[in-house]
Motif scaffolding. Structure first.
Motif, mmCIF file in Angstrom:
data_model
loop_
_atom_site.group_PDB
_atom_site.id
_atom_site.type_symbol
_atom_site.label_atom_id
_atom_site.label_comp_id
_atom_site.label_asym_id
_atom_site.label_seq_id
_atom_site.Cartn_x
_atom_site.Cartn_y
_atom_site.Cartn_z
ATOM 1 N N LEU A 211 34.294 28.798 97.208
ATOM 2 C CA LEU A 211 35.006 28.649 95.937
ATOM 3 C C LEU A 211 35.516 27.219 95.752
ATOM 4 O O LEU A 211 35.401 26.634 94.671
ATOM 5 C CB LEU A 211 36.186 29.629 95.877
ATOM 6 C CG LEU A 211 35.852 31.122 95.812
ATOM 7 C CD1 LEU A 211 37.135 31.944 95.764
ATOM 8 C CD2 LEU A 211 34.975 31.444 94.609
ATOM 9 N N SER A 212 36.070 26.651 96.823
ATOM 10 C CA SER A 212 36.628 25.298 96.747
ATOM 11 C C SER A 212 35.555 24.266 96.428
ATOM 12 O O SER A 212 35.843 23.255 95.772
ATOM 13 C CB SER A 212 37.314 24.935 98.064
ATOM 14 O OG SER A 212 38.381 25.814 98.351
ATOM 15 N N SER A 213 34.343 24.501 96.882
ATOM 16 C CA SER A 213 33.276 23.518 96.706
ATOM 17 C C SER A 213 32.927 23.300 95.238
ATOM 18 O O SER A 213 32.468 22.213 94.863
ATOM 19 C CB SER A 213 32.034 23.942 97.488
ATOM 20 O OG SER A 213 32.271 23.820 98.878
ATOM 21 N N TYR A 214 33.146 24.310 94.397
ATOM 22 C CA TYR A 214 32.900 24.129 92.968
ATOM 23 C C TYR A 214 33.928 23.166 92.353
ATOM 24 O O TYR A 214 33.625 22.495 91.364
ATOM 25 C CB TYR A 214 32.932 25.475 92.248
ATOM 26 C CG TYR A 214 31.676 26.280 92.455
ATOM 27 C CD1 TYR A 214 30.571 26.097 91.631
ATOM 28 C CD2 TYR A 214 31.573 27.189 93.498
ATOM 29 C CE1 TYR A 214 29.394 26.823 91.828
ATOM 30 C CE2 TYR A 214 30.405 27.916 93.712
ATOM 31 C CZ TYR A 214 29.318 27.722 92.871
ATOM 32 O OH TYR A 214 28.166 28.428 93.084
ATOM 33 N N LEU A 215 35.111 23.109 92.937
ATOM 34 C CA LEU A 215 36.125 22.158 92.498
ATOM 35 C C LEU A 215 35.912 20.792 93.138
ATOM 36 O O LEU A 215 36.149 19.757 92.518
ATOM 37 C CB LEU A 215 37.520 22.680 92.870
ATOM 38 C CG LEU A 215 37.930 24.025 92.292
ATOM 39 C CD1 LEU A 215 39.232 24.498 92.937
ATOM 40 C CD2 LEU A 215 38.113 23.924 90.785
ATOM 41 N N LEU A 216 35.463 20.787 94.387
ATOM 42 C CA LEU A 216 35.313 19.548 95.145
ATOM 43 C C LEU A 216 34.049 18.784 94.785
ATOM 44 O O LEU A 216 34.006 17.551 94.940
ATOM 45 C CB LEU A 216 35.307 19.857 96.646
ATOM 46 C CG LEU A 216 36.613 20.404 97.229
ATOM 47 C CD1 LEU A 216 36.375 20.978 98.621
ATOM 48 C CD2 LEU A 216 37.665 19.313 97.284
ATOM 49 N N ARG A 217 33.031 19.484 94.317
ATOM 50 C CA ARG A 217 31.742 18.829 94.043
ATOM 51 C C ARG A 217 31.878 17.664 93.060
ATOM 52 O O ARG A 217 31.369 16.568 93.344
ATOM 53 C CB ARG A 217 30.740 19.860 93.514
ATOM 54 C CG ARG A 217 29.341 19.283 93.265
ATOM 55 C CD ARG A 217 28.488 20.273 92.496
ATOM 56 N NE ARG A 217 29.066 20.559 91.189
ATOM 57 C CZ ARG A 217 28.569 21.458 90.334
ATOM 58 N NH1 ARG A 217 27.522 22.188 90.681
ATOM 59 N NH2 ARG A 217 29.133 21.658 89.164
ATOM 60 N N THR B 261 29.478 21.121 104.307
ATOM 61 C CA THR B 261 28.183 20.513 103.998
ATOM 62 C C THR B 261 27.298 21.517 103.260
ATOM 63 O O THR B 261 26.658 21.189 102.253
ATOM 64 C CB THR B 261 27.473 20.049 105.286
ATOM 65 O OG1 THR B 261 28.282 19.081 105.955
ATOM 66 C CG2 THR B 261 26.124 19.419 104.959
ATOM 67 N N VAL B 262 27.285 22.752 103.764
ATOM 68 C CA VAL B 262 26.432 23.783 103.168
ATOM 69 C C VAL B 262 26.999 24.283 101.845
ATOM 70 O O VAL B 262 26.259 24.442 100.863
ATOM 71 C CB VAL B 262 26.240 24.962 104.147
ATOM 72 C CG1 VAL B 262 25.358 26.039 103.524
ATOM 73 C CG2 VAL B 262 25.618 24.484 105.454
ATOM 74 N N THR B 263 28.314 24.541 101.787
ATOM 75 C CA THR B 263 28.888 25.097 100.551
ATOM 76 C C THR B 263 28.876 24.088 99.408
ATOM 77 O O THR B 263 28.712 24.475 98.241
ATOM 78 C CB THR B 263 30.323 25.607 100.785
ATOM 79 O OG1 THR B 263 31.140 24.541 101.316
ATOM 80 C CG2 THR B 263 30.336 26.780 101.751
ATOM 81 N N ASP C 293 31.071 13.706 93.939
ATOM 82 C CA ASP C 293 30.128 12.929 93.137
ATOM 83 C C ASP C 293 30.783 11.651 92.616
ATOM 84 O O ASP C 293 30.180 10.578 92.639
ATOM 85 C CB ASP C 293 29.613 13.759 91.962
ATOM 86 C CG ASP C 293 28.681 14.881 92.404
ATOM 87 O OD1 ASP C 293 28.169 14.804 93.543
ATOM 88 O OD2 ASP C 293 28.479 15.837 91.631
ATOM 89 N N ALA C 294 32.035 11.773 92.147
ATOM 90 C CA ALA C 294 32.747 10.607 91.635
ATOM 91 C C ALA C 294 32.990 9.580 92.738
ATOM 92 O O ALA C 294 32.826 8.370 92.528
ATOM 93 C CB ALA C 294 34.082 11.040 91.014
ATOM 94 N N LEU C 295 33.354 10.043 93.912
ATOM 95 C CA LEU C 295 33.587 9.135 95.040
ATOM 96 C C LEU C 295 32.288 8.475 95.485
ATOM 97 O O LEU C 295 32.268 7.288 95.829
ATOM 98 C CB LEU C 295 34.220 9.899 96.205
ATOM 99 C CG LEU C 295 35.636 10.430 95.975
ATOM 100 C CD1 LEU C 295 36.062 11.311 97.152
ATOM 101 C CD2 LEU C 295 36.622 9.298 95.783
ATOM 102 N N ALA C 296 31.201 9.246 95.490
ATOM 103 C CA ALA C 296 29.901 8.692 95.880
ATOM 104 C C ALA C 296 29.453 7.626 94.886
ATOM 105 O O ALA C 296 28.937 6.566 95.283
ATOM 106 C CB ALA C 296 28.863 9.801 95.975
ATOM 107 N N ALA D 292 27.078 24.719 95.846
ATOM 108 C CA ALA D 292 27.667 24.465 94.530
ATOM 109 C C ALA D 292 26.727 23.658 93.640
ATOM 110 O O ALA D 292 26.868 23.661 92.420
ATOM 111 C CB ALA D 292 28.999 23.721 94.691
ATOM 112 N N ARG D 293 25.750 22.981 94.277
ATOM 113 C CA ARG D 293 24.715 22.254 93.532
ATOM 114 C C ARG D 293 23.452 23.101 93.378
ATOM 115 O O ARG D 293 22.418 22.589 92.961
ATOM 116 C CB ARG D 293 24.348 20.969 94.280
ATOM 117 C CG ARG D 293 25.412 19.908 94.343
ATOM 118 C CD ARG D 293 25.001 18.843 95.349
ATOM 119 N NE ARG D 293 25.882 17.693 95.319
ATOM 120 C CZ ARG D 293 25.626 16.566 94.662
ATOM 121 N NH1 ARG D 293 24.512 16.448 93.982
ATOM 122 N NH2 ARG D 293 26.483 15.567 94.688
#
Length: 212
Positions: free
Chosen positions: A188-194, A47-49, A198-201, A53-54
């Motif tokens: 690091l992963s959050s930059y890939l997951l963000r 949640t925090v990472t 967003d797309a899923l949201a 990333a944002r």
């Protein structure tokens, strides 16, 4: 020189986030110690990472404990299920490897176990980030994590690769890196997951509008 120490400087901003990742790793480790809370703590970490990333990284300690509380009910059963599944797969791998089961039985055992391990790691890459960003029942969240991991396979491989690379380097080459641990991996992963979140949201919003 003055610009170098400016908080808005990208280098200083990144260093500041590394410090936050170190602190988050400590918070994650401490709150995971009872073991059964590892699902809530990992969900809180992502949640925090994901917000970091944002560039929404103010007050990481308060944000972590707030997210821990919010994810306790949903994240705890997910953590228990994933921990139990991981322990079972690890035990099977140990048995097949150390008992040196050969022939057809050994081949079939590994043929069944390896795809299950791959599916488990792929699901693990997404289940806690999804729990951090969305709300659903634990079993549906695990199912959705597996489906999302297939849909975004390249991202899945990169997230898994980050975790393996960080811990491999920490164990074999640079031990102090272990202090950053899961906090650094999640960061690091959050930059890939963000972008995936967003797309899923956005897809979820479109679906809700159609249903309305």
């Amino acid at each position: 020189m003055r610009n170098l120490f400016n908080p808005d400087n990208p280098v200083m901003n990144f260093i500041g986030k590394l410090g936050d990742a170190l602190w988050l790793n400590i918070l994650w480790f401490v709150t995971s110690l009872p073991i059964f809370t590892i699902g809530a703590s990992t969900s809180a970490l992502y949640t925090v990472t994901l917000r970091m990333a944002r560039d929404e990284n103010s007050g990481v300690t308060a944000a972590f404990f707030r997210a821990f509380k919010e994810n306790f009910r949903g994240g705890t059963p997910i953590g228990l299920i994933m921990t139990g599944a991981g322990a079972a797969l690890g035990a099977d791998w140990y048995i097949l490897s150390h008992l040196r089961i050969t022939g057809v039985a050994g081949t079939l055992g590994f043929a069944c176990l390896i795809p299950l391990l791959i599916a488990y790691l792929a699901t693990l890459a997404f289940v806690f980030p999804l729990q951090a960003w969305f709300r659903n029942t634990p079993l549906h969240m695990i199912r959705n994590a597996f489906l999302v991991s297939i849909r975004y396979l390249f991202c899945t491989l990169l997230v898994i690769g980050i975790h393996f690379a960080v811990f491999y380097i920490a164990i074999h080459y640079f031990t102090p890196l272990i202090f950053l641990g899961e906090g650094f991996c999640a960061f690091l992963s959050s930059y890939l997951l963000r972008p995936v979140m967003d797309a899923l949201a956005n897809a979820e919003d479109v679906q809700e509008e159609r249903q309305a």
